[in-house]
Design a protein around this motif. Sequence first.
Motif, mmCIF file in Angstrom:
data_model
loop_
_atom_site.group_PDB
_atom_site.id
_atom_site.type_symbol
_atom_site.label_atom_id
_atom_site.label_comp_id
_atom_site.label_asym_id
_atom_site.label_seq_id
_atom_site.Cartn_x
_atom_site.Cartn_y
_atom_site.Cartn_z
ATOM 1 N N THR A 76 41.331 21.301 6.700
ATOM 2 C CA THR A 76 41.349 22.760 6.596
ATOM 3 C C THR A 76 42.637 23.297 7.233
ATOM 4 O O THR A 76 43.352 22.560 7.911
ATOM 5 N N GLN A 82 36.923 17.732 6.895
ATOM 6 C CA GLN A 82 35.628 17.993 6.270
ATOM 7 C C GLN A 82 35.328 16.961 5.181
ATOM 8 O O GLN A 82 36.194 16.627 4.386
ATOM 9 N N PHE A 84 32.596 16.279 1.925
ATOM 10 C CA PHE A 84 31.751 17.069 1.019
ATOM 11 C C PHE A 84 30.559 16.220 0.584
ATOM 12 O O PHE A 84 30.738 15.205 -0.087
ATOM 13 N N GLN A 339 35.359 23.177 0.134
ATOM 14 C CA GLN A 339 35.862 21.875 0.604
ATOM 15 C C GLN A 339 37.014 22.037 1.604
ATOM 16 O O GLN A 339 37.099 21.307 2.590
ATOM 17 N N GLY A 341 37.500 24.759 3.379
ATOM 18 C CA GLY A 341 37.092 25.630 4.476
ATOM 19 C C GLY A 341 37.540 27.077 4.356
ATOM 20 O O GLY A 341 37.515 27.807 5.346
ATOM 21 N N ASP A 345 30.323 27.964 3.506
ATOM 22 C CA ASP A 345 29.470 26.928 2.909
ATOM 23 C C ASP A 345 27.992 27.293 3.070
ATOM 24 O O ASP A 345 27.322 26.814 3.972
ATOM 25 N N TRP A 349 26.800 21.878 2.531
ATOM 26 C CA TRP A 349 27.343 20.682 1.893
ATOM 27 C C TRP A 349 28.397 19.974 2.749
ATOM 28 O O TRP A 349 28.697 18.809 2.534
ATOM 29 N N ILE A 350 28.974 20.755 3.673
ATOM 30 C CA ILE A 350 30.108 20.197 4.429
ATOM 31 C C ILE A 350 29.645 19.469 5.678
ATOM 32 O O ILE A 350 28.780 19.946 6.413
ATOM 33 N N ARG A 352 31.456 18.347 8.932
ATOM 34 C CA ARG A 352 32.738 18.409 9.663
ATOM 35 C C ARG A 352 32.793 17.231 10.632
ATOM 36 O O ARG A 352 31.806 16.924 11.287
#
Length: 353
Positions: A76, A82, A84, A339, A341, A345, A349-350, A352
């Motif tokens: 990001t 990150q 996915f 995806q 950032g 979200d 789904w993310i 980190r």
Amino acid sequence: MENLIIKKTTMPKERPREIKSFGTIFTDHILVMDYTKNNGWDNMRIEPYGSIALDPSACALHYGQGVFEGLKAYKTKNGDIQLFRPLDNFLRLNRSCAKVCIPQLDANMLLDGLEQLVKLEKDWIPEEEGTSLYIRPYIIATEAFLGVRPAVEYKLLIILSPVGAYYPEGLKPVKILVEENYVRAVRGGLGEAKTMANYAASLLAAEEAKKKGFSQVLWLDGVERKYVEEVGTMNIFFKINGKVSTPALNGSILQGITRDSVIQVLQKWEIPVEERKITIDEIVAASKNGTLEEIFGTGTAAVISPVGKMAYGNELLSIEDYDDESLSIKLYNFLTGIQYGTVQDDFNWIKRI
Ligand code: COI
């Protein structure tokens, strides 16, 4: 994970300044794990990237007992890393394993290992727009044995590759040929799994299509050759008269994670979306009567890829007017926003790291 052994390279490679291709550059380290009959999946470790020793009689080399996955790590603007939907990839890896009799893995443990590998290689994650670190977990049967039965020894590896767009066209619409001679998969076969064999089966048709100027082929069902299934490296969506359709998962279509994400986003946006049987004739008819608005492919490597031309026999379907208002471009911006950032979200789904 406490007992993951990390052996660092003494010869780090020079990192490329610019990433323009897909899958040609590999990072300094890999994750490895072995399966033996006595110990099960064991000995997860991180090693320097390099050749692996393989017995010339290893089953995978003869009968193709192997599976793989594909996911990405993104950096990001704040420098966070990150992943996915990574657990979904490892759960699908297990489903693929089941199809070719490879023993199941602990998906959460694999994810822990992957996180450590990606952290170690974080400086390899490219930062230019549209780039990411492609993650390729795969498993091969390593037992030295020529009889045809499931092996009792395997190796899992995870390699990492900084990548740009999968298609040289980038986000520009691609040209696709509807394949009428060859078939990729039939129901009850391996089509829905990410087995290596599926991709071997797709090569000849793809090469012939490339010679004719197309990027990929669109596969029809293997029995009647009437229903649309998927594209070489993507699932496929059609927008007809405001409504989005994608072929229903029938056993021979890959259970794409980007496909599933697109369906969930469309539902959230209250755009009608359905998974169903779609005939190729219906698509041709929609093109002729002017209701075919968009065609796009979805996949981890390809992200969202608008289709500009589709050839089927003597018919050439053409959709050239993609712009920022097109659904496929909006989906691309939204998903890549999550995806990288820049978009919140709401789907959780993310992961980190
Ligand atoms: C992916 O999208 O990750 C794939 O597996 C496609 C790949 C064969 C390039």
